[in-house]
Enzyme design. Structure first.
Site, PDB file in Angstrom:
ATOM      1  N   HIS A 198       0.834  -1.199   0.000  1.00 31.79           N
ATOM      2  CA  HIS A 198       0.000   0.000   0.000  1.00 31.79           C
ATOM      3  C   HIS A 198       0.868   1.248   0.000  1.00 31.79           C
ATOM      4  O   HIS A 198       1.932   1.285   0.632  1.00 31.79           O
ATOM      5  CB  HIS A 198      -0.945   0.018   1.204  1.00 31.79           C
ATOM      6  CG  HIS A 198      -0.258   0.036   2.539  1.00 31.79           C
ATOM      7  ND1 HIS A 198       0.051   1.206   3.203  1.00 31.79           N
ATOM      8  CD2 HIS A 198       0.182  -0.968   3.330  1.00 31.79           C
ATOM      9  CE1 HIS A 198       0.638   0.918   4.353  1.00 31.79           C
ATOM     10  NE2 HIS A 198       0.733  -0.394   4.457  1.00 31.79           N
ATOM     11  N   ASP A 256      -0.635   4.290   0.753  1.00 34.61           N
ATOM     12  CA  ASP A 256      -1.211   5.253   1.691  1.00 34.61           C
ATOM     13  C   ASP A 256      -0.509   5.154   3.040  1.00 34.61           C
ATOM     14  O   ASP A 256       0.041   4.111   3.409  1.00 34.61           O
ATOM     15  CB  ASP A 256      -2.717   5.062   1.833  1.00 34.61           C
ATOM     16  CG  ASP A 256      -3.104   3.727   2.462  1.00 34.61           C
ATOM     17  OD1 ASP A 256      -2.531   2.693   2.052  1.00 34.61           O
ATOM     18  OD2 ASP A 256      -3.959   3.706   3.364  1.00 34.61           O
ATOM     19  N   ASP A 308       6.726   1.709   6.556  1.00 30.26           N
ATOM     20  CA  ASP A 308       5.369   1.172   6.400  1.00 30.26           C
ATOM     21  C   ASP A 308       4.615   1.936   5.329  1.00 30.26           C
ATOM     22  O   ASP A 308       3.874   2.864   5.632  1.00 30.26           O
ATOM     23  CB  ASP A 308       4.638   1.260   7.739  1.00 30.26           C
ATOM     24  CG  ASP A 308       3.269   0.608   7.718  1.00 30.26           C
ATOM     25  OD1 ASP A 308       2.997  -0.187   6.800  1.00 30.26           O
ATOM     26  OD2 ASP A 308       2.464   0.902   8.620  1.00 30.26           O
ATOM     27  N   GLU A 337      -5.058   1.035   2.842  1.00 29.87           N
ATOM     28  CA  GLU A 337      -4.781  -0.026   3.816  1.00 29.87           C
ATOM     29  C   GLU A 337      -4.781   0.537   5.223  1.00 29.87           C
ATOM     30  O   GLU A 337      -5.231  -0.113   6.159  1.00 29.87           O
ATOM     31  CB  GLU A 337      -3.428  -0.683   3.512  1.00 29.87           C
ATOM     32  CG  GLU A 337      -3.197  -1.996   4.256  1.00 29.87           C
ATOM     33  CD  GLU A 337      -2.551  -1.829   5.619  1.00 29.87           C
ATOM     34  OE1 GLU A 337      -2.468  -2.806   6.373  1.00 29.87           O
ATOM     35  OE2 GLU A 337      -2.119  -0.701   5.961  1.00 29.87           O
ATOM     36  N   GLU A 338      -4.303   1.768   5.356  1.00 33.27           N
ATOM     37  CA  GLU A 338      -4.254   2.397   6.672  1.00 33.27           C
ATOM     38  C   GLU A 338      -5.616   2.937   7.096  1.00 33.27           C
ATOM     39  O   GLU A 338      -5.811   3.250   8.268  1.00 33.27           O
ATOM     40  CB  GLU A 338      -3.230   3.542   6.672  1.00 33.27           C
ATOM     41  CG  GLU A 338      -1.797   3.123   6.378  1.00 33.27           C
ATOM     42  CD  GLU A 338      -1.161   2.325   7.496  1.00 33.27           C
ATOM     43  OE1 GLU A 338      -1.864   1.995   8.477  1.00 33.27           O
ATOM     44  OE2 GLU A 338       0.038   2.017   7.394  1.00 33.27           O
ATOM     45  N   GLU A 351       4.837  -5.775   4.216  1.00 35.43           N
ATOM     46  CA  GLU A 351       4.698  -5.055   5.484  1.00 35.43           C
ATOM     47  C   GLU A 351       5.990  -5.157   6.298  1.00 35.43           C
ATOM     48  O   GLU A 351       6.743  -6.130   6.172  1.00 35.43           O
ATOM     49  CB  GLU A 351       3.535  -5.634   6.295  1.00 35.43           C
ATOM     50  CG  GLU A 351       2.161  -5.331   5.735  1.00 35.43           C
ATOM     51  CD  GLU A 351       1.726  -3.896   5.969  1.00 35.43           C
ATOM     52  OE1 GLU A 351       2.439  -3.148   6.684  1.00 35.43           O
ATOM     53  OE2 GLU A 351       0.678  -3.506   5.431  1.00 35.43           O
ATOM     54  N   HIS A 400       4.580   4.612  12.060  1.00 36.73           N
ATOM     55  CA  HIS A 400       3.514   5.403  12.669  1.00 36.73           C
ATOM     56  C   HIS A 400       4.033   6.378  13.725  1.00 36.73           C
ATOM     57  O   HIS A 400       3.233   7.025  14.409  1.00 36.73           O
ATOM     58  CB  HIS A 400       2.422   4.512  13.280  1.00 36.73           C
ATOM     59  CG  HIS A 400       1.644   3.743  12.271  1.00 36.73           C
ATOM     60  ND1 HIS A 400       0.336   3.331  12.479  1.00 36.73           N
ATOM     61  CD2 HIS A 400       1.951   3.289  11.038  1.00 36.73           C
ATOM     62  CE1 HIS A 400      -0.092   2.659  11.426  1.00 36.73           C
ATOM     63  NE2 HIS A 400       0.878   2.628  10.532  1.00 36.73           N
TER      64      HIS A 400
END
Length: 376
Positions: free
Chosen positions: A71, A73, A102, A135-136, A164, A349
């Site tokens: 992903h 995003d 990520d 995805e997030e 991931e 994150h």
């Protein structure tokens, strides 16, 4: 010339693709893949005017067929950054940016690995990429919608590798071969508001909710198994919205989450919660949402090849693991075998999310050797 993994990662990081925005991230992916001869299919799904951007790219028409999923995003950057979150800045051999680990770094590593692989010899089979822009976020119109299209059009691979960030602290720590399922429940118990001095004129909903929660939390769901830790039920909120000390509230609410292993199915846990709550509060309302079922890719030849490559490149024997949160692998597992391996996720994150340049290059080498080992 093979694609430079660092330069490609920087290009991706300079796209502020905070869900649901794309900001050109998928175009960067498409341009890199088109330069390698891939056929690009754009697959926007969702409501008109708010569609999720998705991309499917394939090179080759025969088997074996390996798909890489990921992903573009990212979560919002938040505060506290020393480096600009969308600048792709390099400082002391470390690449900074939201999505560095990520998982824009992983996408760049796979594309760079494919470019090096194709420079060596002709492709024997097919390579594809499933890249989503959701995805997030809610994950409603991303990978889960692309997969039925892939099945309908004969594009389901023999195996899928998800990029991931699986490694907690060092490259080579962990390969994910499964994930726990996740169920959220919100319970509302209605009562009758009244003065605490006159309880016979009221009906306290808290007195019904607490025994229900006690029964839910005291049950041992399972003891775990060879591949999964025990399932876990956690209460995440209890709220009555009552600032007064002399008022019985009109309703009480609670929320909970269950991370469950492959001993359970989401529907069975949903039924158990509803029946347990109804036993203690007949007028309660329970809302549940199952965001994914537990799944396991039984370790076999392909996973063993991946583990062997990881050990050869990093010098570490990876642990086959099923812990952590959910990923889009939960959708993919219903269509084909899937495993996950990517970068170190310690900074994901967080402010100043980053990846060491040596890790980025090492992941590229792992993906390159896995392409060889897969028989392409």
């Amino acid at each position: 010339m093979p694609i430079d993994v660092v330069a490609l990662a920087q290009s991706l990081l300079r796209c502020a693709s905070v869900t649901p925005a794309d900001d050109g991230a998928l175009n960067v992916v498409a341009a890199a893949l088109e330069s390698l001869g891939f056929t690009i299919t754009w697959l926007p799904f969702g409501p008109e005017g708010a569609q999720t951007p998705n991309l499917f790219a394939r090179l080759g028409t025969s088997g074996p067929h390996l798909c890489f999923a990921g992903h573009t995003d990212v979560v919002p950057p938040g505060n506290g950054w020393r480096h600009e979150p969308f600048a792709g800045q390099i400082d002391d051999d470390t690449l900074y940016g939201r999505g560095a680990s990520d998982m824009k770094g992983g996408i760049a590593a796979f594309i760079a690995a494919v470019s090096s692989f194709l420079a060596r010899r002709p492709l024997n089979g097919s390579i594809s990429l499933l890249i989503t822009g959701d995805e997030e976020g809610p994950s409603r119109h991303g990978t889960c919608d692309v997969l039925p299209w892939m099945q309908e059009h004969g594009q389901v691979p023999d195996f899928c590798l998800v990029g991931e960030p699986t490694n907690p602290m060092r490259m080579g720590d962990v390969i994910k071969v499964g994930r726990r399922g996740s169920l959220n429940a919100h319970i509302t118990v209605q009562g009758v508001q009244g003065h605490v001095a006159y309880p016979h004129l009221a009906d306290n909903p808290i007195h019904y909710l607490l025994p229900a929660l006690t029964e839910l939390t005291t049950r041992v769901l399972d003891e775990g198994n060879a591949h999964f830790a025990p399932s876990s039920l956690q209460i995440t909120s209890i709220d009555v919205g009552n600032p007064a000390t002399n008022v019985i509230p009109p309703k009480a609410q609670a929320s909970l989450n269950i991370r469950f292993n492959d001993s359970h199915r989401g529907e069975a846990l949903k039924d158990w919660i509803e029946k347990t709550v109804a036993k203690h509060a007949s007028n309660a309302h329970v809302e549940t949402a199952i965001s994914g079922e537990a799944f396991l890719t039984e370790p076999g030849e392909i996973v063993e090849k991946l583990a062997h490559v990881v050990k050869r490149v990093t010098g570490r024997t990876p642990r086959l693991d099923t812990g952590g949160g959910t990923s889009d692998a939960r959708f993919i597992s219903a269509y084909c075998p899937v495993a996950e391996f990517g970068l170190v996720g310690a900074s994901m994150h967080k402010a100043d999310e980053h990846v060491a340049l040596c890790d980025l290059r090492q992941l590229t080498e792992i993906y390159l050797e896995f392409l060889e080992a897969f028989g392409l």
